[in-house]
Motif scaffolding. Structure first.
Motif, PDB file in Angstrom:
ATOM      1  N   VAL A 130       0.855  -1.187   0.000  1.00 52.82           N
ATOM      2  CA  VAL A 130       0.000   0.000   0.000  1.00 52.82           C
ATOM      3  C   VAL A 130       0.894   1.242   0.000  1.00 52.82           C
ATOM      4  O   VAL A 130       2.072   1.167   0.341  1.00 52.82           O
ATOM      5  N   LYS A 172      11.268  -1.921   5.572  1.00 55.60           N
ATOM      6  CA  LYS A 172      12.495  -1.950   4.768  1.00 55.60           C
ATOM      7  C   LYS A 172      12.565  -3.204   3.899  1.00 55.60           C
ATOM      8  O   LYS A 172      12.889  -3.133   2.707  1.00 55.60           O
ATOM      9  N   THR A 173      12.264  -4.355   4.511  1.00 56.59           N
ATOM     10  CA  THR A 173      12.347  -5.611   3.761  1.00 56.59           C
ATOM     11  C   THR A 173      11.297  -5.631   2.653  1.00 56.59           C
ATOM     12  O   THR A 173      11.597  -6.024   1.516  1.00 56.59           O
ATOM     13  N   ALA A 174      10.073  -5.195   3.000  1.00 53.97           N
ATOM     14  CA  ALA A 174       9.001  -5.189   1.994  1.00 53.97           C
ATOM     15  C   ALA A 174       9.389  -4.287   0.830  1.00 53.97           C
ATOM     16  O   ALA A 174       9.156  -4.629  -0.338  1.00 53.97           O
ATOM     17  N   SER A 209      12.605  -0.941  13.476  1.00 50.03           N
ATOM     18  CA  SER A 209      12.095  -2.274  13.192  1.00 50.03           C
ATOM     19  C   SER A 209      10.622  -2.196  12.761  1.00 50.03           C
ATOM     20  O   SER A 209       9.839  -1.469  13.370  1.00 50.03           O
TER      21      SER A 209
END
Ligand SMILES: Nc1ncnc2c1ncn2[C@@H]1O[C@H](COP(=O)(O)OP(=O)(O)OP(=O)(O)O)[C@@H](O)[C@H]1O
Length: 285
Positions: A47, A88-90, A84
Motif C-alpha cells: 500500500v 524496509k524488507t518489503a 524495526s
C-alpha cells in the motif's frame, strides 16, 4: 528390493508423472528471481505509505536503472535503515520484483538458521558468485545485524561474516555483470561502528508512519468509517507499518471475535473505542 534373484516388476520402477513433478519442485534453480521468497516479504501486498516511503522507493528504483544501463560502475550498493517494522524488507522485495532483473536473491537470517559461521559465509559468497554469472542482479542483504549474529549485550557479532560482507560489498563484479546490493538494518549505529555503513554508496532512512501517512494507509484498508479515520490516524502517529497492520488486524476481530470477514469485505467497520483498547494493549510488542 530385498531379493535380487526375483524378476523385476517393471511397473514399480517406472517414473510416473508424480515422481517427475516432485523432482521438479525439489530441485530449485540457482538462477532466476526467487519471486516466491520476495512475495513472502510482503504478504499484506503493497500500500502507499506516504511521501517518504514513495521517495525512497523511487530513488532505489533509479539506482536499479543506473545499474541496468551502467558501463562504468558495475556495483551499486544501497542501505535502507530505519526502525524495526518500518517496511524496509518489503520495500527491498518490491524493488527486486519491480526491477525485473533476471537474478534477484534475498539473503536473510531465516534462510541460514542453524548454520555455522563458516557455512553462513560460504552461502553468502555463493549468492554473490551466482550473481556474477548474470548480466543484471539484485542481492538483498536483509537485516544485516542478524546476518552478523549481533547481540546488543557485549556487544557481540560475527567478525568472520562482517569481514566477508565488507569484501563482497566492495568487490567489483566481472566485466559485463552489473549488481545492485540492497542492505536493510534497524541497527544503523552498530553497522556504522564496524564500518559497514561506509561500504554502502547510499543510505536511506525508512521512517515510521506519521499521522498523514497512517491516514493514507487506513483509507486504502477501508476498515474505519469516515468519521473515525482521522482519530485512528492520529492515534497511529509515529507507528511502524508493521504495528499498524497488527493493531488493525486485532481490532478487526471485534470484541467477541469473528468480525474480521465482515470488516474486510466492507460490510462493517471497526469500532474506534475497541481500536483504542487494542492499541493500548500493544504498548510494546
Ligand atoms: N508498503 C507496504 N504495504 C503493505 N504492507 C507493508 C508495506 N511495507 C511493509 N509492510 C508490511 O509490514 C510488515 C513489516 O515490514 P518489513 O518486514 O518490511 O519491515 P522491516 O523494516 O524490514 O522490519 P525489521 O526491521 O523488523 O526486519 C510486513 O508484514 C510487511 O508485509
Amino acid at each position: 528390493m530385498d531379493d535380487l534373484t526375483k524378476p523385476v516388476d517393471e511397473e514399480s520402477i517406472k517414473v510416473t508423472m508424480e515422481d517427475f513433478l516432485n523432482a521438479l519442485y525439489e530441485v530449485r534453480p540457482a538462477f532466476g528471481a526467487s519471486t516466491d521468497d520476495l512475495e513472502r516479504c510482503r504478504l499484506n501486498g503493497v500500500v502507499d505509505c506516504g511521501a517518504q516511503h514513495e521517495h525512497i522507493y523511487k530513488r532505489t528504483m533509479l539506482l536499479a536503472e543506473q545499474v541496468r544501463v551502467s558501463k562504468g560502475s558495475p556495483l551499486v550498493t544501497c542501505l535502507l535503515e530505519g526502525p524495526s517494522g518500518s517496511g524496509k524488507t518489503a520495500m527491498s522485495a518490491t524493488i527486486g520484483i519491480d526491477s525485473d532483473f533476471p537474478y534477484v536473491k534475498i539473503i536473510s537470517a531465516e534462510s541460514m538458521i542453524g548454520l555455522s559461521e563458516s557455512s553462513k559465509c560460504a552461502q553468502i559468497v555463493k549468492v554473490f558468485e551466482d550473481a556474477y554469472k548474470s548480466p543484471l542482479s539484485i542481492i538483498i542483504l536483509d537485516d544485516i545485524e542478524r546476518l552478523l549474529e549481533y547481540v546488543a549485550i557485549g556487544p557481540r557479532f560475527s567478525n568472520l561474516i562482517s569481514q566477508t560482507l565488507l569484501v563482497l560489498l566492495k568487490r567489483i563484479p566481472p566485466k559485463g555483470k552489473n549488481v545492485l546490493v540492497i542492505g536493510t538494518t534497524s541497527e544503523v549505529a552498530f553497522l556504522d561502528s564496524i564500518g559497514i555503513c561506509d561500504a554502502f554508496s547510499v543510505t536511506y532512512h525508512v521512517p515510521k508512519l506519521k499521522t498523514e501517512d497512517a491516514r493514507k494507509v487506513l483509507q486504502q484498508l477501508n476498515v474505519f468509517s469516515e468519521d473515525d479515520i482521522d482519530a485512528a490516524a492520529e492515534a497511529l502517529n509515529d507507528t511502524p507499518i508493521k504495528k499498524l497492520y497488527m493493531v488493525v488486524e486485532m481490532a478487526a476481530q471485534g470484541e467477541r471475535g469473528g468480525a474480521a470477514e465482515a470488516i474486510y469485505s466492507g460490510k462493517a467497520k471497526i469500532r474506534i473505542s475497541h481500536f483504542y483498547d487494542c492499541l493500548q494493549d500493544m504498548v510494546r510488542y
